[in-house]
Each structure stands twice: as C-alpha cells, then as structure tokens.
Design a protein around this motif. Structure first.
Motif, mmCIF file in Angstrom:
data_model
loop_
_atom_site.group_PDB
_atom_site.id
_atom_site.type_symbol
_atom_site.label_atom_id
_atom_site.label_comp_id
_atom_site.label_asym_id
_atom_site.label_seq_id
_atom_site.Cartn_x
_atom_site.Cartn_y
_atom_site.Cartn_z
ATOM 1 N N GLY A 549 4.338 -6.713 0.510
ATOM 2 C CA GLY A 549 3.880 -6.983 1.873
ATOM 3 C C GLY A 549 3.709 -5.696 2.656
ATOM 4 O O GLY A 549 2.723 -5.501 3.389
ATOM 5 N N PHE A 550 4.661 -4.796 2.496
ATOM 6 C CA PHE A 550 4.619 -3.467 3.109
ATOM 7 C C PHE A 550 3.400 -2.688 2.616
ATOM 8 O O PHE A 550 2.645 -2.086 3.405
ATOM 9 N N LEU A 551 3.170 -2.697 1.287
ATOM 10 C CA LEU A 551 2.059 -1.946 0.711
ATOM 11 C C LEU A 551 0.712 -2.563 1.072
ATOM 12 O O LEU A 551 -0.269 -1.827 1.306
ATOM 13 N N ALA A 552 0.630 -3.877 1.122
ATOM 14 C CA ALA A 552 -0.630 -4.534 1.480
ATOM 15 C C ALA A 552 -1.042 -4.169 2.901
ATOM 16 O O ALA A 552 -2.212 -3.837 3.160
ATOM 17 N N ALA A 553 -0.109 -4.231 3.827
ATOM 18 C CA ALA A 553 -0.427 -3.881 5.201
ATOM 19 C C ALA A 553 -0.755 -2.395 5.325
ATOM 20 O O ALA A 553 -1.637 -1.996 6.114
ATOM 21 N N THR A 554 -0.059 -1.565 4.563
ATOM 22 C CA THR A 554 -0.348 -0.127 4.562
ATOM 23 C C THR A 554 -1.777 0.131 4.128
ATOM 24 O O THR A 554 -2.506 0.933 4.727
ATOM 25 N N ASP A 555 -2.220 -0.571 3.076
ATOM 26 C CA ASP A 555 -3.581 -0.393 2.577
ATOM 27 C C ASP A 555 -4.616 -0.968 3.540
ATOM 28 O O ASP A 555 -5.623 -0.321 3.843
ATOM 29 N N ALA A 556 -4.353 -2.172 4.037
ATOM 30 C CA ALA A 556 -5.323 -2.819 4.921
ATOM 31 C C ALA A 556 -5.553 -2.011 6.190
ATOM 32 O O ALA A 556 -6.690 -1.905 6.688
ATOM 33 N N CYS A 557 -4.482 -1.436 6.715
ATOM 34 C CA CYS A 557 -4.578 -0.704 7.979
ATOM 35 C C CYS A 557 -4.810 0.786 7.780
ATOM 36 O O CYS A 557 -4.800 1.556 8.762
ATOM 37 N N ARG A 558 -4.981 1.203 6.500
ATOM 38 C CA ARG A 558 -5.228 2.613 6.191
ATOM 39 C C ARG A 558 -4.182 3.514 6.825
ATOM 40 O O ARG A 558 -4.488 4.550 7.414
ATOM 41 N N ILE A 559 -2.929 3.120 6.692
ATOM 42 C CA ILE A 559 -1.842 3.917 7.250
ATOM 43 C C ILE A 559 -1.694 5.173 6.400
ATOM 44 O O ILE A 559 -1.503 5.097 5.185
ATOM 45 N N ASN A 560 -1.791 6.316 7.014
ATOM 46 C CA ASN A 560 -1.820 7.585 6.301
ATOM 47 C C ASN A 560 -0.405 8.094 6.068
ATOM 48 O O ASN A 560 0.061 9.035 6.707
ATOM 49 N N GLU A 561 0.296 7.427 5.147
ATOM 50 C CA GLU A 561 1.631 7.850 4.762
ATOM 51 C C GLU A 561 1.717 7.832 3.248
ATOM 52 O O GLU A 561 1.059 7.023 2.588
ATOM 53 N N PRO A 562 2.506 8.719 2.657
ATOM 54 C CA PRO A 562 2.602 8.732 1.190
ATOM 55 C C PRO A 562 3.250 7.464 0.665
ATOM 56 O O PRO A 562 4.283 7.036 1.165
ATOM 57 N N VAL A 563 2.616 6.827 -0.287
ATOM 58 C CA VAL A 563 3.182 5.656 -0.958
ATOM 59 C C VAL A 563 2.924 5.787 -2.455
ATOM 60 O O VAL A 563 2.074 6.536 -2.887
#
Length: 563
Positions: A549-563
C-alpha cells in the motif's frame, strides 16, 4: 465525463488501504476512500494486528538486528518460482521503511518481539524480532466518534466474552495466571465496567487492542488529512480508456457515480473468501464461506472486475489456511491459535488417530488438514480432545475455563462433546473407541518421556511459545488422563484468500501478457501474495499489505524518495 474527480481513489478500508491513503494524502494528493460495507476496517480490524517486517529499526533497538539478505533467502526458499525475485526484494527492502514512516506519520507504536518464524527448519529463519505487535492499547476517545462507531468489530476470539479487549501480555497472564495475575486482569475488567458513558451507549470496549488498535491509529491519521471515507459505497467497475485505468464506478447514496482518479486507483478490497461460487471453483477442500474467519463482505468484487481488463492471476487455489472453530449462529469461524499447543490435549482425524504436530502455526496445520487423506481418515472436521485439567485451565475456542459446562452458551454446548470415560467420548463423537483409546495411551506414554516421537510437538521454539511454562520438561505436552474428557470439532478454514491479481514490486497490476495496466494497483489479499503459498511468520498478511500500500501510493503520486 466524471461525477467526481480525485487524485487517488482507494477501494477498501483495511490496513493496506489506509496506509496507501495516508501516504498519498501526506504527499498532497486529493484522496477518496470507498468502503463497500457499513463498517470500515476490513479483515485487518478483526486480526491480531501483527506485521512481519524484516530488518526493522525496532529489532535493532531491541538488540537483535536483522540481515535483509537472510530474510530474502528465507522468503525465496518458501515461495514458488512464480513469485519474481524483484517482488520479494520490493517487500524485504521496503517493509522496514514503511514501518518507520507509519510510526512517524500515524503514531503507530509497534514492538519487535521474540516471536519465532513459522519455518524454523528453513535457512534464513529467525527465532524472533521479525514479527511486530502493538503492545499497548489505543483509547478510542482520541478518534472521531462516528469513525469509532462504524469500525469493524474485533473477532470474538480476540476478546473476553466478545466484549473486553486484551493486549497480548494480558492474554498470556490470563492463560497461565502467574503470581499477582488477578491484578492485571482486574484492572482490565475495571477499565471496561467503569467507562460509564460508553456502557450506557454500547457494550463495545473503547480500549482498542490488536487489529483495532492499529486501525484506530491509521484512521485517525487519515482523518487528520481531511480524506473522506465513504461507507456503504460498493465498487462496481473500473473505467479504462486506451489501456489506462482512469477511475471507477462506485455506488453511493443510491446512485452510481463515475469517480475519476488522475493519479491512480488502488484496490485494497480483500480476497474472495466469502464468495461461495469462487470458493467452489478454487477452494474445493473448504468450499463453505462460513469456514472463513474473515469479515463477510470479501466476495471478490474487485477481482472479478479487474479480470475483465485482462489482468493476470496467480495461486487462486491458495488461502491463509487454518483450523477453525465453527459455532452455530455465528457468521464467521473462529481461528484456533493457542489451544492446539497447550498440554493435556491432542487432535485426531476421523479414524481417531493423530496426524500432525498440533502446535504447528495455524497455516501449516491447515495445510496438513487440506492435504489428501485416506478414506476414513479425513481431517475435516478433526477433533480437539482434552481432559478436565485442560478444561479447568485453558480456553478451547469458545469454551472458557471457570464457566461451568451447563452455563456455556447453548450454541457452544451443541458442538462440545463430554464423556466420563474415553469410551463415552468416542461414542459421542462417532470415533472408534478402541482406536481412540490406543491413540491416547500412546500419546500419554510419550508425554511421560517428555518427547513426542511421532510428530515432534514441543521441539521448536514456536511450539513452546504457546505451551504452558509451568509444565515440564515439555510445556506443550501433558497427558490426556483426567476425567471427564471433552472434544470439540476443528474445521478446515481460513482467515482470507491469498491468491489473486499478479502485481509487480510497486503494486501495479499486470496483464496476462506481462504488461502493466496503467493507473491500477492492487494490495492486500486481493493481490497474489508475495509469500506464494507460504506463511513465513506472524503478520505475514498485514506486513506485505501495508508495505505494498505504501509502495503503490509512492508510485502513483511520484513521491521522490528512495524505495
């Protein structure tokens, strides 16, 4: 084109859904959460709230740092080849980052505990500190009142009399009653009964523990972002244009609304365990939906809708298998966890013989129940056999010690069998008397040696976790010898399905040809588990759900943090 537009639409309201919603909202996205039922929280709220997280900062702080390479090798060894390395790495490498972020953003207070992995014989396993549990309660008075009133209820197996919530330490004290135990239990009871305002309103406990503590904190954090949560708003279908999902149709307040999602739709709507037709097709060994301990709305609606877009599936014959107590009149089965590892008990199949180490984790024991068995030796249902020492000391599902047999609820008395002798018990259960007597005699002989020579019960750290520390030399073994004797059926069931949509390391749904369905994500039990058919440790359901869920939202919102 749309009745309403948002950046991110989240379908479902369990832990994975709320982590995704919170992650997106904290990034500045306009988020909407829609829930099919009248209550939010999904199966997560009925769970123990534990999460399996390799390499966490909490494990390191506890003096037990983990090695992510070992964690990867452990999961890789347990999964089938159809789970890609990249997806396993995505979980192992990011689960600890998700936990640290949720701890900061939602004040979720976890602790890494010495809770052993479920497959101690597999390289890379650990005897603790990957399973994280919430050790303290959360006061529901810190929540919005309407949110508390509409939260999914805790499982009856996770509370006293289905009302008073426990933290893990209190459960242990209630089970084994060390010196001064009554003070701890008295405090919990007093806290419940002295909450006069709530007692006048409802029997529900405002002291939230386990899964409800996790969900209470997550929902409060989501509410602080201003993100709306629509209840009684079932997902209907996806809206796709030129190969990209641009939104979904949602039924809300008597209308079908077209909801646009500029950045993505995140499906976190649970598995299909309450769908009789899908169970009959894929889970024939336990086809009755009531065999599931999951909440009743998980019928695979989102799964079926996504299949129309050409989505790929994996392991549709898989579930989080478990032995379950089924009580007449209850809409879901009750998970058996602790009961099977306690002394003065054993489990037999329909031929009256033992067939497994009773203290196995519930998924592993469920797998043994599910395996093919010889005619006449079927395991569904099996019988949990115990004597009066067990009856007076420990719970057997709904059979609570200290409550006389005659005062147990009528529904419980319907399934509980009692006999003054083993022969009487055999007659009441329909088991062969000679075989049952021989099984118990052999078992008691091994108990005297302190060693289960047939199945190794009590040998592993996990077995001993739920044994009685007052019993030696093996805390999981005690002779079934003191009359009267009891039996209660154990049915093959589950706590949810774990086969479903194939996703990648960012939670994106994949097509049958390997391509990505743009704008669409799936997390939790709706997606095929990163664990394959296995269950590596306690919390291996919620840990990946929250991480993806964390990774999906990170990708959808193009959050620029290392994952």
């Amino acid at each position: 084109m749309f009745d309403k537009q948002v950046d991110v639409l989240v379908v479902g309201s369990g832990a994975g859904a709320l982590v995704a919603a919170l992650r997106a909202a904290r990034a500045g996205a306009d988020v909407l959460v829609v829930e099919k039922g009248a209550m939010w929280g999904g199966t997560s709220a009925t769970s123990g709230g534990g999460i399996w997280i390799p390499g966490s900062h909490l494990a390191e702080q506890a003096g037990h740092p983990d090695d992510l390479g070992e964690a990867f090798r452990y999961v890789r060894a347990l999964t089938a080849d159809n789970v890609a390395d990249d997806q396993i790495h995505a979980f192992v490498d990011n689960a600890h980052r998700m936990l640290a972020w949720v701890e900061q953003e939602a004040d979720v207070q976890y602790a890494a505990l010495p809770y052993p992995d479920y497959y101690p014989e597999v390289a890379g396993s650990r005897e603790g500190y990957r399973t994280h549990l919430i050790p303290t309660a959360f006061d529901a008075r810190k929540m919005d009142q309407a949110a508390f009133d509409t939260m999914q209820r805790a499982s009856p197996a996770a509370s006293l009399w289905g009302r008073i919530n426990w933290v893990l330490a209190e459960t242990h004290i209630a089970l084994f009653r060390p010196k001064g135990w009554w003070k701890t239990i008295g405090k919990a009871l007093a806290g419940y009964w002295l909450d006069f305002p709530q007692r006048l309103r409802s029997p529900r406990d405002r002291r939230l523990t386990l899964g409800t503590a996790l969900l209470g904190r997550l929902r409060s954090a989501v509410d602080r972002t201003g993100t709306p949560v629509w209840l009684n708003s079932p997902f209907v279908s996806l809206i796709e244009t030129d190969g990209r999902v641009e939104g979904a149709v949602v039924q809300h307040e008597g209308r079908e609304l077209r909801i646009g999602a500029r950045k993505g739709v995140i499906l976190a709507a649970g598995g299909f365990e309450r769908n009789a037709a899908l169970r009959a097709e894929h889970l024939a060994a336990a086809h009755d939906p009531v065999a599931s301990g999951s909440q009743v709305n998980n019928r695979g609606d989102a799964l079926l809708a996504t299949l129309t877009l050409g989505a790929a599936t994996r392991n549709m014959d898989s579930a989080w298998w478990a032995p379950m107590f089924r009580i007449p009149g209850e809409d879901r089965a009750r998970l058996s966890t602790v009961e099977r590892a306690l002394p003065y008990s054993l489990i037999v199949d329909q031929s009256a013989k033992r067939y497994a180490n009773e203290a196995l984790s519930y998924h592993r024991f469920g797998e043994v129940m599910k395996a093919p068995h010889a005619p006449g030796a079927e395991t569904n249902p099996s019988w949990l056999i115990f004597d009066s020492r067990y009856r007076n000391s420990y719970p057997a599902g709904p059979v609570i010690p200290g409550i006389p047999d005659a005062l147990l609820p009528a529904s419980v008395r319907k399934v509980l069998v009692k006999g003054s002798t083993v022969a009487d018990l055999a007659k009441g259960t329909g088991l062969d008397t000679v075989t049952l007597e021989a099984t118990i005699t052999r078992f008691n002989g091994m108990v005297a040696k302190g060693k289960d020579e047939d199945f190794g019960r009590g040998d592993s750290a996990y077995d001993r976790l739920y044994g009685d520390p007052r019993v030696s030399p093996n805390p999981s073994l005690g002779a079934v010898a003191k009359a009267p004797f009891y039996a209660i059926p154990l049915h093959l069931g589950d706590i949810g399905t774990n086969g479903g949509l194939v996703t990648d390391g960012r939670g994106r749904v994949l097509r049958e040809d390997g391509g990505t369905i743009q704008g669409l994500y799936a997390v939790g039990n709706l997606a095929a588990s990163v664990m394959g058919y296995s269950y590596p440790g306690a919390g291996a359901t919620l840990g990946p759900a929250m991480t993806f869920g964390f990774l999906a939202a990170t990708d959808a919102c193009r959050i620029n943090e290392p994952v």
